[in-house]
Design an enzyme around this catalytic site. Structure first.
Site, short mmCIF file in Angstrom:
data_model
loop_
_atom_site.label_atom_id
_atom_site.label_comp_id
_atom_site.label_asym_id
_atom_site.label_seq_id
_atom_site.Cartn_x
_atom_site.Cartn_y
_atom_site.Cartn_z
N HIS A 189 0.81 -1.23 0.00
CA HIS A 189 0.00 0.00 0.00
C HIS A 189 0.84 1.28 0.00
O HIS A 189 0.64 2.18 0.81
CB HIS A 189 -0.95 0.00 1.18
CG HIS A 189 -2.17 -0.84 0.97
ND1 HIS A 189 -3.09 -0.58 -0.03
CD2 HIS A 189 -2.61 -1.95 1.61
CE1 HIS A 189 -4.05 -1.49 0.02
NE2 HIS A 189 -3.77 -2.34 0.99
N ASN A 248 -6.78 -6.41 -5.05
CA ASN A 248 -8.02 -5.68 -5.34
C ASN A 248 -7.78 -4.18 -5.52
O ASN A 248 -8.64 -3.47 -6.04
CB ASN A 248 -9.06 -5.92 -4.24
CG ASN A 248 -8.68 -5.31 -2.91
OD1 ASN A 248 -7.57 -5.52 -2.43
ND2 ASN A 248 -9.58 -4.57 -2.31
N HIS A 249 -6.60 -3.68 -5.14
CA HIS A 249 -6.27 -2.27 -5.35
C HIS A 249 -5.51 -2.03 -6.66
O HIS A 249 -5.25 -0.88 -6.99
CB HIS A 249 -5.48 -1.71 -4.17
CG HIS A 249 -6.34 -1.31 -3.02
ND1 HIS A 249 -6.77 -0.02 -2.81
CD2 HIS A 249 -6.89 -2.04 -2.02
CE1 HIS A 249 -7.53 0.02 -1.73
NE2 HIS A 249 -7.61 -1.19 -1.23
N HIS A 496 -4.59 -9.20 1.92
CA HIS A 496 -5.89 -8.52 1.88
C HIS A 496 -6.38 -7.99 3.21
O HIS A 496 -7.20 -7.08 3.25
CB HIS A 496 -6.93 -9.47 1.28
CG HIS A 496 -8.21 -8.83 0.85
ND1 HIS A 496 -8.27 -7.64 0.17
CD2 HIS A 496 -9.51 -9.23 1.01
CE1 HIS A 496 -9.53 -7.34 -0.09
NE2 HIS A 496 -10.30 -8.28 0.42
N ASP A 672 -13.48 16.60 -13.71
CA ASP A 672 -12.30 17.45 -13.83
C ASP A 672 -11.22 16.71 -14.63
O ASP A 672 -10.28 16.14 -14.08
CB ASP A 672 -11.78 17.82 -12.44
CG ASP A 672 -10.58 18.74 -12.49
OD1 ASP A 672 -10.42 19.45 -13.50
OD2 ASP A 672 -9.80 18.74 -11.52
N SER A 676 -7.20 20.00 -12.72
CA SER A 676 -6.74 21.34 -12.33
C SER A 676 -7.27 21.74 -10.96
O SER A 676 -6.77 22.68 -10.36
CB SER A 676 -7.21 22.36 -13.37
OG SER A 676 -8.63 22.43 -13.40
N ASP A 712 -18.02 30.20 -5.11
CA ASP A 712 -17.32 30.88 -6.21
C ASP A 712 -16.83 32.22 -5.67
O ASP A 712 -17.42 33.27 -5.89
CB ASP A 712 -18.27 31.08 -7.40
CG ASP A 712 -17.58 31.75 -8.58
OD1 ASP A 712 -16.34 31.88 -8.54
OD2 ASP A 712 -18.29 32.15 -9.52
N GLU A 723 -11.00 23.79 -2.01
CA GLU A 723 -11.49 24.68 -0.95
C GLU A 723 -12.90 24.29 -0.53
O GLU A 723 -13.26 24.38 0.64
CB GLU A 723 -11.46 26.13 -1.43
CG GLU A 723 -10.06 26.71 -1.59
CD GLU A 723 -10.08 28.18 -1.93
OE1 GLU A 723 -11.18 28.77 -1.92
OE2 GLU A 723 -9.01 28.74 -2.20
#
Length: 755
Positions: A189, A248-249, A496, A672, A676, A712, A723
């Site tokens: 991990h 599984n990851h 696991h 996104d 960004s 905004d 934020e």
């Protein structure tokens, strides 16, 4: 004078006798003192062990709850993508790029990385292919110095790894006849320090020191890119002596929640998308199992009563890009209209029978399953009615998608005494049992891989859905014994699950769990371990713990640190479900006294949170008692509050954001595309439309518009999502006061210094 001297001498003699008596007490007194000290020490250690165990339970329960939420979100994405062409004007378009991403044709060219130039200002390692020992040594040194490998070399490394893995079978067969010992490691991990310590203690991978890493190389840790880069580099250097199983990851949808995607995009801002696409391909090509000397089976998660190694050998594993990507199942296949009409007719004409059926089902469930189903919220009950795609067996499962009530199919509930694999059809004047048709080949392949990657062992016999994680199954000792006997095996090694000592034996020693990421939940929470197997096939365990501070801490201090971290996470969970918990508490508080019994308090917590924790034991850390012994239930939320509360946000909307903060972030990251951190207000509205459909809740468009306007801040039509999420972070007031006190002390100190 003579008499005076005699008296003084007698006094001194008495003092000496008294001192000697004190110095050498009687054996009976010594034994009594030893018994008292021993009794105190045993009680002290018992209390410490109790704290350590419930701390462990908190960490594990919250971890598995997060995995269950990820599975539910993924199943919803799959359901919407497969069955609906439009969702409020922009549904599947937002998620198709995640579940069925279009491969950039630029990446198909094996020489694509040659078009990337490495600037002279680059001070990191420069490697060439085919790799040499000096190249891997350069990577090790660079990663120790916190350097990052250039994107060109990462792309080239992944391309070479992809070509190698394409030639490998699904199940790799190894032999100890060519080497003295094989080292088997569990989950890492993204813990680079653990990997480096293993190499330091056990030796670097080579022909004399072969390794098998059993999946889950990435996610959660901050050095996942470095860990997986080193593993792939040694795989290319020693393809016959370095072996990797898929976990599984190793799944691009899991990576979106647990950090690997974010880490790649932060470290490689220019070619991040191309690198992620190649990682997705490479992960899907990793072998899913390893067999040593035909006697020891090694898989990441576990098995089920349907696991068939011969079938798994023929699976086209590269097609399963994600175990969370459900096989396609259209609305026509589900026949929603017919199922809905049939269910409605049965409810209207046969309600007593359905009620008895429900009570029968509840009585047949295990206590944990019954507790996890008894939610007080309508949302949870709605989620439980949604159905998943058809199952190969009753043992394998993934969480059902949360579909809106107007869209979700409502099939006729099966008879509790009727096996799921049999269909009752009318024949003359009676009913005849007909076997259900076998699921399609691709669905069988998917379910077999899900069981291998997600399952956990249990002490009870049989095989049942893994309701705690939400995917795979629980398999009992009889299932293990049957599979080992069927294939002539003697041992199953899996990973696991985090274990406090780094490893654990169960099923009469036929199953070993190995976990190699130390300090997984918190510093000092657990050890890491690895196994060494020689020709005699007797496993030997090696434990370690990576931390610069752990050695300096006492056992009590380590337990306190882990306990504090676990309780913080649990209190955040309480705060995120505040309205539901308050509703549940008030149902028992008929007199509006603000207090309920401890039993009622524990019952509400388990019904809402479904974490299967010892709530009575945890009560002193979570709530206050009244003088009559009842609980002031509002005290559960006293020392927590929002990060930066926004005045325009409705309270119910704010709590929704608190609770599903991670899910919202995942949906946002899908939208996104350039990572960004900024999205338009219109994209923000699409995020909420998709999210509200996922939850099956109504969120007023006006409230969303108000929320968008409030965050905004510079009024440019773009929203800084980082934020936004920070504003909806749970803050512990006690920690805030401590931080404020530290700042005041710093100001006083700096002021005095300047004076």
């Amino acid at each position: 004078m003579g008499c005076g001297t005699s008296v003084a001498t007698e006094t001194q003699v008495k003092r000496l006798e008294t001192d000697e008596a004190v110095r050498s007490p009687s054996p009976a007194l010594t034994m009594k003192a030893a018994v008292l000290i021993q009794r105190w020490y045993r009680r002290y250690m018992a209390r410490l062990e109790m704290r350590r165990r419930y701390t462990w339970n908190i960490f594990q329960s919250i971890e598995y709850a997060g995995e269950q939420e990820q599975l539910q979100l993924s199943s919803f994405f799959t359901y919407m993508l497969d069955n609906f062409t439009q969702l409020n004007g922009n549904g599947p378009d937002l998620i198709s790029q995640l579940l069925d991403p279009v491969v950039d044709p630029w990446l198909d060219r094996e020489t694509c990385y040659n078009l990337i130039s490495v600037p002279e200002s680059y001070t990191g390692p420069r490697i060439s292919f085919p790799l040499t020992v000096s190249d891997t040594a350069a990577l090790l040194s660079a990663f120790k110095e916190q350097q990052i490998l250039h994107a060109k070399y990462v792309l080239q490394l992944l391309n070479e790894t992809k070509k190698l893995l394409k030639q490998m079978p699904n199940i790799v067969h190894l032999s100890t006849s060519y080497t003295k010992e094989i080292t088997i490691c569990g989950d890492l991990h993204g813990r680079l320090d653990d990997l480096l310590l293993i190499f330091y203690k056990n030796g670097l991978p080579s022909a004399e020191t072969p390794y098998l890493f059993n999946g889950d190389f990435v996610d959660r840790g901050k050095k996942s890119v470095e860990v997986v880069t080193l593993l792939f580099a040694y795989l290319l250097l020693y393809p016959d002596h370095m072996h990797l199983n898929r976990g599984n990851h190793e799944d691009h949808i899991m990576n979106l929640r647990y950090g690997f995607t974010k880490e790649v995009m932060l470290k490689y801002k220019t070619y991040g998308h191309e690198i992620l696409q190649l990682f997705q391909d490479v992960f899907s090509l990793l072998p899913i199992a390893t067999v040593i000397d035909g006697k020891i089976l090694i898989v990441h998660g576990g098995i089920s009563d349907q696991t068939d190694l011969e079938f798994l050998s023929s699976v086209e594993r590269y097609k399963v890009k994600s175990a969370l990507r459900f096989p396609r199942c259209s609305l026509e296949q589900l026949d929603i209209g017919r199922s809905y009409r049939l269910a409605k007719r049965m409810r209207s004409t046969d309600s007593p029978r359905s009620g008895s059926s429900h009570s029968y089902n509840e009585s047949q469930r295990s206590p944990r399953q019954r507790k996890r189903r008894c939610g007080l919220s309508s949302q949870d009950s709605a989620a439980s009615t949604s159905s998943s795609s058809s199952s190969l067996s009753s043992s394998s499962s993934l969480c059902s998608p949360r579909t809106p009530s107007s869209l979700s199919p409502r099939p006729c509930p099966p008879s509790p005494r009727m096996p799921h694999s049999v269909l009752q059809v009318p024949f003359l004047d009676s009913l005849s049992s007909v076997p259900l048709p076998s699921p399609p080949q691709h669905e069988q392949e998917w379910k077999q891989i899900v069981d291998i990657l997600w399952s956990d062992p249990k002490t009870q016999e049989g095989c049942s859905p893994n309701t705690f994680r939400g995917g795979g199954c629980y398999f009992g000792p009889d299932v293990t014994k049957r599979l080992l006997l069927q294939h002539g095996l003697q041992l199953l090694i899996r990973s696991h699950e985090c274990k406090q000592e780094g490893y654990e034996l169960c099923h009469d020693g036929q199953v070993i769990t190995i976990f190699s990421a130390s300090n997984y939940y918190e510093v000092g929470s657990n050890r890491g371990a690895y196994i060494k197997l020689g020709r005699e096939l007797v496993p030997r365990f090696y434990q370690y713990q990576v931390s610069r501070t752990t050695r300096k801490l006492t056992l009590t201090q380590r337990v306190q640190a882990a306990e504090g971290s676990a309780l913080r996470a649990l209190k955040e969970k309480l705060f995120a479900h505040r309205s539901e918990l308050m509703t549940g508490f008030q149902q028992f508080d008929q007199s509006d006294a603000g207090s309920i019994t401890v039993s009622e308090w524990a019952q509400v917590l388990e019904a809402i949170l479904r974490l299967d924790l010892p709530w009575r034991t945890l009560r002193p850390h979570l709530a206050r008692l009244t003088p009559d012994g009842s609980i002031e239930y509002q005290s559960c939320f006293e020392d927590m509050g929002p990060g930066v509360p926004l005045p325009q946000v409705a309270p119910n909307l704010a709590e929704t954001v608190f609770r599903y903060r991670t899910d919202i972030e995942i949906i946002f990251n899908i939208i996104d595309k350039d990572h960004s951190g900024l999205i338009s207000t219109e994209e923000f509205r699409h995020t909420w439309r998709l999210f509200s459909t996922h939850l099956g809740i109504d969120i007023d468009d006006t409230a969303i518009d108000d929320l968008a306007r409030s965050i905004d801040f510079n009024k440019d039509g773009s929203i800084d999502f980082t934020e936004f999420l920070e504003a909806f972070r749970v803050v512990h007031k006690l920690d805030f006061k401590e931080q404020l006190g530290e700042k005041v002390d710093e100001v006083k100190y700096s002021g005095g210094k300047h004076l």
